[in-house]
Design an enzyme around this catalytic site. Sequence first.
Site, short mmCIF file in Angstrom:
data_model
loop_
_atom_site.label_atom_id
_atom_site.label_comp_id
_atom_site.label_asym_id
_atom_site.label_seq_id
_atom_site.Cartn_x
_atom_site.Cartn_y
_atom_site.Cartn_z
N CYS B 80 -23.91 30.58 -48.24
CA CYS B 80 -22.54 30.37 -49.20
C CYS B 80 -22.03 28.79 -49.20
O CYS B 80 -22.80 28.00 -49.79
CB CYS B 80 -21.61 31.34 -48.57
SG CYS B 80 -20.40 31.78 -49.98
N HIS B 178 -24.70 36.60 -48.71
CA HIS B 178 -24.35 36.60 -47.43
C HIS B 178 -25.61 37.57 -46.82
O HIS B 178 -25.04 38.71 -46.76
CB HIS B 178 -22.78 37.12 -47.01
CG HIS B 178 -21.71 36.04 -47.31
ND1 HIS B 178 -21.28 35.20 -46.50
CD2 HIS B 178 -21.23 35.68 -48.58
CE1 HIS B 178 -20.46 34.46 -47.10
NE2 HIS B 178 -20.34 34.83 -48.14
N GLU B 180 -25.94 38.04 -43.51
CA GLU B 180 -25.11 38.85 -42.50
C GLU B 180 -24.21 40.13 -43.11
O GLU B 180 -24.04 40.94 -42.29
CB GLU B 180 -24.50 37.83 -41.70
CG GLU B 180 -22.91 37.41 -42.50
CD GLU B 180 -23.09 36.19 -43.45
OE1 GLU B 180 -23.99 35.99 -43.82
OE2 GLU B 180 -22.01 35.98 -43.83
#
Lengths: 251, 196
Positions: B80, B178, B180
């Site tokens: 990001c 993202h 994650e």
Amino acid sequence: MLAKRIIPCLDIKDGRTVKGINFVDLKDAGDPVELAKAYAEQGADELIFLDITATHEKRKTLLELVEKVAQVLNIPFTVGGGISSCEDVAQILKAGADKIAINSSAVRRPELITELANRFGSQCVVLAVDARETEDAWEVYLNGGRIPTGIKLFDWLKEAERRGAGEILFTSMNHDGTKNGFANKALAEISEMLSIPLIASGGAGNMQHFADAFAKGKADAALAASVFHYKEIEIPKLKNYLKSESIPVRL
Amino acid sequence: MSKQNIVIIDYKAGNVQSVKYALERLGVYAKVSNCEETIRQADKVIFPGVGEAAWAMKKLKETGLDQLIPQLKQPVLGICLGMQLMCTSSEEGDTKGLGLFPVKTLKFPAEDKVPHMGWNQIRQQKAELFNGIKENSFVYFVHSYYVPLNEHTTSETHYIRSFSASLQKANFYACQFHPEKSGDIGQEILNNFIKL
């Protein structure tokens, strides 16, 4: 294509989910961590946890919960309830939440939105608002819709956006709990007036209602609680239905 | 458990915890550090970022990490804002970046809602990071600035316009989304990075 989001909302009290939840396949249906995992596996795009205890002494329980959820959940989640300072937010984000939602505290002190946006970035500041439509206008209410403020909804949302809110979670008190559909007319007006994403809340009763919130209400995401908790609507089925209605969803 | 030594750079401008947890779900216990020596010795480095570019760059400079990161030889993954800071500059706060990718980060024009927030599809994936990832898979984005398509683009996404969802040049990898927070697809992308 950017997908429309489906967001289950979990009410948390003393670290447990409240409202009866009918997930027969779970070991412990009151455990928010188990539920969060189950929803993620079913294809929820995001989750919102609303802490309805929100007393000062229970904050530690909430932070422990946020940490446990963050460990198992691989989709974004928002935490709301009783947040009134930068310090509250710092703790919740540090525990692993992606966004926080503020409601009454922002109405009482609008500067809070500015402070949070400046320190943590707009992307993690969700402004939640409960409003009721009377004969002449939509009015902002506090404390879960119990206290009228005299503040006009559209004015408040414009101010929230100007102050740096990254997203709006709008609950219509006229529709909440009715299962007759979302407040699509107001949603569409808000969505066109603002340039930040809008989450529709209040009124979900069947799958068509979600399609309407996106197509007629122009919402970017739709939130519901009981229809998901009681399995009246199952998320995989809902998403397939939305796809068949030409609404972009993540499958 | 993987014995790999993975370090997540902590410069007080990243959602470090969710990246750490995502790696733990893959069986990797990553260190979170801003110590130059620890970062240099890592097998792999993750450079996350959430927040505002100028402020984040200031934090990197305070710790000398702006000098260290471009010297790293092991695989580095920017996420990001981390990816945006690896570019030449950003329109956000008129910020000079690390210059690892010769391209400028631009602000989305106000033709649609900004931030670009939510699940969007990636396509034209190239490079090892996307092994086993299907065309048009959904990943999670939250950002108001974007990196235009360029020679180092390894996947693209469309919102308002087509832009870089990920980049790679030598040992430097980066993604705008993202991983994650991108469900099973994101876990797989992170796992591909671990396996590099």
